[in-house]
Scaffold this motif. Structure first.
Motif, short mmCIF file in Angstrom:
data_model
loop_
_atom_site.label_atom_id
_atom_site.label_comp_id
_atom_site.label_asym_id
_atom_site.label_seq_id
_atom_site.Cartn_x
_atom_site.Cartn_y
_atom_site.Cartn_z
N ARG A 116 13.43 0.10 -4.39
CA ARG A 116 14.44 0.29 -5.26
C ARG A 116 14.46 -0.69 -6.50
O ARG A 116 14.65 -0.40 -7.53
CB ARG A 116 15.69 0.28 -4.59
N LYS A 117 14.25 -1.96 -6.22
CA LYS A 117 14.32 -3.08 -7.14
C LYS A 117 13.23 -3.01 -8.05
O LYS A 117 13.34 -3.13 -9.22
CB LYS A 117 13.90 -4.19 -6.37
N SER A 118 11.96 -2.56 -7.61
CA SER A 118 10.61 -2.55 -8.27
C SER A 118 10.42 -0.89 -9.17
O SER A 118 9.63 -1.00 -9.91
CB SER A 118 9.72 -2.70 -7.49
N LYS A 119 11.08 -0.02 -8.41
CA LYS A 119 10.86 1.45 -8.86
C LYS A 119 9.61 1.70 -8.54
O LYS A 119 9.10 2.77 -9.31
CB LYS A 119 11.23 1.42 -10.37
N TYR A 120 8.62 1.30 -7.67
CA TYR A 120 7.42 1.71 -7.28
C TYR A 120 7.72 2.77 -6.34
O TYR A 120 8.96 2.71 -5.59
CB TYR A 120 6.78 0.61 -6.38
N MET A 121 6.76 3.69 -6.06
CA MET A 121 7.02 4.70 -5.09
C MET A 121 6.11 4.33 -4.06
O MET A 121 4.82 4.09 -3.97
CB MET A 121 6.54 6.02 -5.89
N ILE A 122 6.65 3.79 -2.76
CA ILE A 122 6.02 3.30 -1.62
C ILE A 122 5.28 4.29 -0.79
O ILE A 122 5.85 5.23 -0.26
CB ILE A 122 6.76 2.27 -0.85
N LEU A 123 4.04 4.21 -0.42
CA LEU A 123 3.31 4.92 0.17
C LEU A 123 2.84 4.32 1.66
O LEU A 123 2.64 5.13 2.63
CB LEU A 123 1.83 5.68 -0.27
N LYS A 124 2.57 3.33 1.66
CA LYS A 124 1.99 2.34 2.81
C LYS A 124 2.33 0.99 2.71
O LYS A 124 2.73 0.35 1.79
CB LYS A 124 0.50 2.58 2.43
N ILE B 99 0.36 -5.66 -9.70
CA ILE B 99 0.99 -6.16 -8.43
C ILE B 99 2.14 -6.87 -9.00
O ILE B 99 2.38 -7.69 -9.81
CB ILE B 99 0.06 -7.33 -7.77
N GLU B 100 3.32 -6.34 -8.47
CA GLU B 100 4.82 -7.00 -8.35
C GLU B 100 5.08 -7.58 -7.43
O GLU B 100 4.84 -7.32 -6.43
CB GLU B 100 5.52 -5.74 -9.01
N ASP B 101 5.56 -8.88 -7.81
CA ASP B 101 6.53 -9.54 -6.73
C ASP B 101 7.80 -9.35 -6.55
O ASP B 101 8.61 -9.16 -7.43
CB ASP B 101 6.26 -11.33 -6.92
N VAL B 102 8.29 -9.23 -5.36
CA VAL B 102 9.59 -9.00 -5.01
C VAL B 102 10.15 -10.01 -4.03
O VAL B 102 9.43 -10.18 -2.79
CB VAL B 102 10.02 -7.47 -4.49
N PHE B 127 2.93 -9.93 3.07
CA PHE B 127 3.69 -8.77 3.03
C PHE B 127 3.28 -8.03 2.02
O PHE B 127 3.57 -8.45 0.59
CB PHE B 127 5.32 -9.13 2.96
N GLU B 128 2.90 -6.86 2.16
CA GLU B 128 2.32 -5.94 1.02
C GLU B 128 2.98 -4.37 1.21
O GLU B 128 3.21 -3.97 2.35
CB GLU B 128 0.69 -5.47 1.33
N LEU B 129 3.13 -3.95 -0.02
CA LEU B 129 3.66 -2.53 -0.22
C LEU B 129 2.89 -1.92 -1.18
O LEU B 129 2.69 -2.35 -2.20
CB LEU B 129 5.24 -2.51 -0.47
N LEU B 130 2.09 -0.66 -0.67
CA LEU B 130 1.24 -0.03 -1.72
C LEU B 130 1.81 1.24 -1.99
O LEU B 130 2.58 1.78 -1.19
CB LEU B 130 0.08 0.02 -0.77
N GLY B 131 1.69 1.58 -3.20
CA GLY B 131 2.15 2.86 -3.84
C GLY B 131 1.75 2.97 -5.27
O GLY B 131 0.56 2.67 -5.54
N TYR B 132 2.60 3.76 -6.04
CA TYR B 132 2.37 3.72 -7.36
C TYR B 132 3.56 3.07 -8.06
O TYR B 132 4.71 3.11 -7.77
CB TYR B 132 2.41 5.32 -7.76
N CYS B 133 3.14 2.32 -9.16
CA CYS B 133 4.13 1.46 -10.03
C CYS B 133 4.97 2.61 -10.69
O CYS B 133 4.51 3.77 -10.99
CB CYS B 133 3.60 0.54 -10.83
N ASN B 134 5.84 2.15 -11.44
CA ASN B 134 6.83 2.93 -12.21
C ASN B 134 6.17 3.80 -13.22
O ASN B 134 6.63 4.89 -13.46
CB ASN B 134 7.83 1.89 -12.96
#
Lengths: 141, 141
Positions: A116-124, B99-102, B127-134
């Motif tokens: 939500r904060k980053s607007k990334y679409m998280i897959l993994k 890469i964006e930090d949260v 701690f990593e979250l992988l996906g697609y950025c905005n």
DNA sequence: TTATTATTAGGAATACTTCCTAATTAATAA
DNA sequence: TTATTAATTAGGAAGTATTCCTAATAATAA
């Protein structure tokens, strides 16, 4: 623990061929919780099928990962594989390389918040804690 | 943001030599939040010092990581560096590599719980979250 | 059984990182 | 300032996990 038949069928239904090499690899991954490397899996499978190639092991692991039947994490430049695909924390021993899984309910929530904060679409996700395991830590205090 | 002088002094106090190469690398890492790769840092530093070698960049990054002045994460087999060393989540775009930090306060607590459960001595977390950025996600929906 | 084509074995190629060594230079003392 | 000395550097070779390539093989469907 998942059954070997489940996994094999889910591959067969998608049109993949079921080879002895693939069965052996899936079988081993299901019965261990050692998070083996590709090379380790190769050595294990070779006991039964001495001609199996390392590239086949890699290719099978790629397939299983794509189908989300195994999880992969990198430890010191080496991939390690695990049939435990639910969200969890990997505790990695920096001395002996042992990996232990720890379940943690709040991970999903953290993931949602960060998305939500980053607007990334998280897959993994990949949650790692590195240090020394119960056996090794005495050597480093 | 940390000051360049702080970091340089902390190295000097430990007996390390302060070279122009090291200053340039630290300077760049402090002013960006791009999580650059070693090769990218090399290219940037070369603009000022064309003779700087990639091996010097790697060696300096090793030093900074050992001194916990930078954090390293691996993305698709490539190391990426960041002067943000507090505990945080790295959101990684699988398309463009951004890469964006949260920040997330509960990470420390999770770490403590996992350490207690597993009896590991924890030294480092990732701690990593992988996906697609905005920017990239629209291409994949 | 035969035909089709995915999969395999084996090794070459790749890519990032580490290692090696002579030359250089930062730090210190004179 | 200059001399000393030892850490650091540049450049390239070596290392290592992984991916790529291709002819041979074998799983599957007809």
């Amino acid at each position: 623990m998942q059954q070997i038949e489940e996994l094999v069928n889910s591959l067969r239904e998608e049109g993949f061929r079921i080879t002895p090499q693939r069965i052996a690899i899936v079988e081993y991954l299901l019965k261990t919780n050692d998070h083996p490397s590709a090379e380790h899996i190769h050595k294990i499978v070779q006991k039964k099928y001495p001609m199996v190639s390392l590239s086949t092991v890699y290719k099978t692991l790629d397939l299983l990962r794509e189908k989300k039947l195994v999880n992969e994490i990198k430890v010191e430049g080496e991939a390690r594989f695990d049939a435990h695909t639910d969200e969890h924390i990997n505790l990695i021993c920096m001395n002996c390389g042992k990996i232990e899984d720890v379940d943690e309910d709040s991970l999903r929530e953290i993931q949602t918040k960060a998305a939500r904060k980053s607007k990334y679409m998280i897959l993994k996700s990949n949650f790692e804690l590195l240090g020394y395991c119960n056996n090794c830590k005495s050597k480093f205090i």
